[in-house]
Design an enzyme around this catalytic site. Structure first.
Site, PDB file in Angstrom:
ATOM      1  N   CYS A   1     -23.035  -9.881   9.840  1.00  0.00           N
ATOM      2  CA  CYS A   1     -23.176 -10.263   8.439  1.00  0.00           C
ATOM      3  C   CYS A   1     -23.717  -9.061   7.665  1.00  0.00           C
ATOM      4  O   CYS A   1     -24.757  -8.503   8.029  1.00  0.00           O
ATOM      5  CB  CYS A   1     -24.131 -11.444   8.307  1.00  0.00           C
TER       6      CYS A   1
ATOM      7  N   ASP B   1     -22.004 -12.765  13.403  1.00  0.00           N
ATOM      8  CA  ASP B   1     -21.144 -13.887  13.018  1.00  0.00           C
ATOM      9  C   ASP B   1     -20.092 -14.027  14.109  1.00  0.00           C
ATOM     10  O   ASP B   1     -19.486 -13.037  14.523  1.00  0.00           O
ATOM     11  CB  ASP B   1     -20.451 -13.629  11.676  1.00  0.00           C
TER      12      ASP B   1
ATOM     13  N   VAL C   1       2.609  -7.377  20.056  1.00  0.00           N
ATOM     14  CA  VAL C   1       1.332  -6.723  20.337  1.00  0.00           C
ATOM     15  C   VAL C   1       1.002  -6.845  21.824  1.00  0.00           C
ATOM     16  O   VAL C   1       1.220  -7.890  22.440  1.00  0.00           O
ATOM     17  CB  VAL C   1       0.194  -7.290  19.456  1.00  0.00           C
ATOM     18  N   GLU C   2       0.510  -5.753  22.388  1.00  0.00           N
ATOM     19  CA  GLU C   2       0.086  -5.728  23.787  1.00  0.00           C
ATOM     20  C   GLU C   2      -1.301  -6.366  23.851  1.00  0.00           C
ATOM     21  O   GLU C   2      -2.187  -6.034  23.069  1.00  0.00           O
ATOM     22  CB  GLU C   2       0.067  -4.276  24.283  1.00  0.00           C
ATOM     23  N   LEU C   3      -1.493  -7.310  24.779  1.00  0.00           N
ATOM     24  CA  LEU C   3      -2.682  -8.158  24.776  1.00  0.00           C
ATOM     25  C   LEU C   3      -3.995  -7.412  25.021  1.00  0.00           C
ATOM     26  O   LEU C   3      -4.987  -7.690  24.353  1.00  0.00           O
ATOM     27  CB  LEU C   3      -2.526  -9.288  25.789  1.00  0.00           C
TER      28      LEU C   3
ATOM     29  N   HIS D   1     -16.566 -12.446   5.937  1.00  0.00           N
ATOM     30  CA  HIS D   1     -15.498 -13.202   6.608  1.00  0.00           C
ATOM     31  C   HIS D   1     -14.135 -12.947   5.966  1.00  0.00           C
ATOM     32  O   HIS D   1     -13.137 -12.726   6.658  1.00  0.00           O
ATOM     33  CB  HIS D   1     -15.795 -14.702   6.571  1.00  0.00           C
ATOM     34  N   GLU D   2     -14.094 -13.017   4.642  1.00  0.00           N
ATOM     35  CA  GLU D   2     -12.829 -12.868   3.922  1.00  0.00           C
ATOM     36  C   GLU D   2     -12.242 -11.471   4.110  1.00  0.00           C
ATOM     37  O   GLU D   2     -11.036 -11.307   4.320  1.00  0.00           O
ATOM     38  CB  GLU D   2     -13.042 -13.143   2.425  1.00  0.00           C
TER      39      GLU D   2
END
Length: 139
Positions: A34, A41, A56-58, A75-76
């Site tokens: 945060c 968070d 995407v490769e994991l 967060h946004e």
């Protein structure tokens, strides 16, 4: 391949480029800090995308997600940054990220951000749970 946080997203060629198909991933270990309190968070990220030429490769995705654990981020902002980074790396037909943050100050926050490739139109949805197996044209 490294096993420490890394902002590099690796990709591989989509093995079935001629078809729209949905990739769904749930990532329950997202953490950032945060920017107001410095407290961690936590969130579960739900990634849904329809690939175009790349997937995407994991492991690289896991290391990319880990790279946020010591970063200050609202967060946004962090949700949209992840969408932007994934959209740049993958150039998917469609991508949606749902970030479900754990309670903070008595409030649960969910942020949903999307990217849609210009010119891409989704195929009609098929809902087999509501599929009419006995249409009225049959006796």
């Amino acid at each position: 391949m490294p096993s420490r946080p890394d902002k590099n997203l690796e990709t591989f060629p989509n093995p079935t480029q001629e078809r729209d198909y949905h990739i769904h991933m749930e990532i329950p270990e997202f953490t950032c800090l945060c920017p107001k309190t410095g407290q961690p968070d936590f969130a579960t990220l739900i990634l849904d995308y329809i690939p175009d030429k790349k997937c995407v490769e994991l492991k690289s995705l896991k290391l990319y997600i880990w790279s946020f654990r010591d970063e200050n981020a609202f967060h946004e902002a962090v949700t949209n940054r992840i969408v932007d980074d994934l959209a740049t790396a993958l150039q998917p037909r469609y991508l949606r990220l749902t970030a479900k943050f754990y309670v903070r100050g008595g409030i649960f926050t969910t942020v949903v951000a999307e990217h849609r490739h210009s010119g891409w139109t989704p195929l009609p949805s098929v809902d087999l749970f509501h599929f009419d197996s006995q249409p009225s044209t049959r006796g």
